[in-house]
Design a protein around this motif. Structure first.
Motif: not given
Length: 294
Positions: A1-4, A148-156, A235-238, A275-279
């Motif tokens: 399961m991911k955010l979707e 970890m997966h979702e925030t790494s995607s946001l980094d990209v 909300e994301i990096i920290m 956290i999910r809402e913020d992502i």
């Protein structure tokens, strides 16, 4: 399961669930849990099996279908042709389900009515099963992996936004110069290397998420997107960094959870929803930024 959170729903009377806003209620329930709902509906078994794969978090299907026996639907889902082990809610308005205990990860619902209450009972059972799948997902170890997966995607995505800002700027050299100066001040160990770098891709990649965020905020106009981006680090990096260094603990009730000891943060269910809402918020925000800059 991911955010979707994805649901595949087969019912030859699916229009009744749509008209009664049952599907809308499920979407609203998932949104409140911090997920982006995606509910795929179909009234034909052929169409259902064309869409079927392992990407779904929940499958809903009626037992009494016009074009296929309900037992055959579930057997085919679990067959070697598909090998889908997603949770299934198998429901009927008639008390005629048989051998239900022999199929794994399938919940069965007999509403014993053909009236409007049938759809309401399916809704209640669906929401309960959604909650169950979310709780399984939030056995916290999986939650950390998702973050970890979702925030790494946001980094990209942040890298892409910064690239676009540079490409649209009349003074990209000045931006790069500022990035270098800001980077040198807080990263003395890289001082001797950063001055020798001229490749923009390399610079953007190695400066790290916090510096990419600062470079983006400095070069955005003062509008709604910038006001949201101001909170990205908090909300994301920290949060990602704290989660990476949190330890798994257990309280007196047997609940397992991650706690960041230095900051005293408890990554409990309510906090994980936030956290999910913020992502999701920052995903949408970055998508809007990229669309605006392209």
């Amino acid at each position: 399961m991911k955010l979707e959170y994805k649901i595949l729903w087969l019912d030859d009377q699916i229009k009744d669930f749509i008209e009664d806003e049952i599907i809308q209620e499920i979407e609203e329930f998932l949104s409140k849990k911090g997920f982006k709902p995606e509910i795929i509906t179909t009234s034909k078994s052929d169409d259902f099996f064309e869409k079927l794969d392992n990407s779904y978090d929940l499958i809903l299907t009626d037992y009494h279908l016009n074009d296929m026996n309900g037992d055959d639907v579930i057997k085919r889902i679990r067959s070697q042709d598909y090998s889908v082990m997603t949770e299934i809610l198998f429901y009927t308005a008639k008390a005629d389900l048989k051998d239900t205990e022999k199929i794994s990860r399938v919940s069965f619902l007999e509403t014993n009515t053909l009236l409007g209450d049938h759809r309401d009972e399916v809704l209640r059972a669906t929401l309960n099963l959604v909650d169950l799948t979310i709780k399984k997902f939030q056995t916290i170890v999986a939650m950390r992996g998702m973050i970890m997966h979702e925030t790494s995607s946001l980094d990209v995505e942040m890298e892409n936004v910064l690239q676009l800002l540079l490409s649209k700027s009349p003074t990209p050299d000045e931006i790069i110069s500022t990035i270098k100066e800001k980077y040198k001040r807080s990263n003395d160990e890289f001082n001797k290397n950063i001055d020798n770098l001229e490749d923009i891709d390399t610079i953007i990649r190695i400066i790290g998420a916090s510096h990419r965020w600062r470079a983006i905020v400095r070069n955005l106009t003062d509008d709604e997107i910038k006001s949201i981006m101001v909170n990205y680090e908090k909300e994301i990096i920290m949060i990602r960094n704290n989660f990476a260094h949190a330890v798994l603990e257990e309280d007196e009730t047997g609940r397992t959870f991650f706690r960041h000891k230095a900051d005293g943060i408890d990554f409990n269910e309510a906090f994980c929803i936030k956290i999910r809402e913020d992502i999701l918020k920052h995903k949408q925000n970055l998508d809007s930024l990229i669309s605006r800059l392209q």
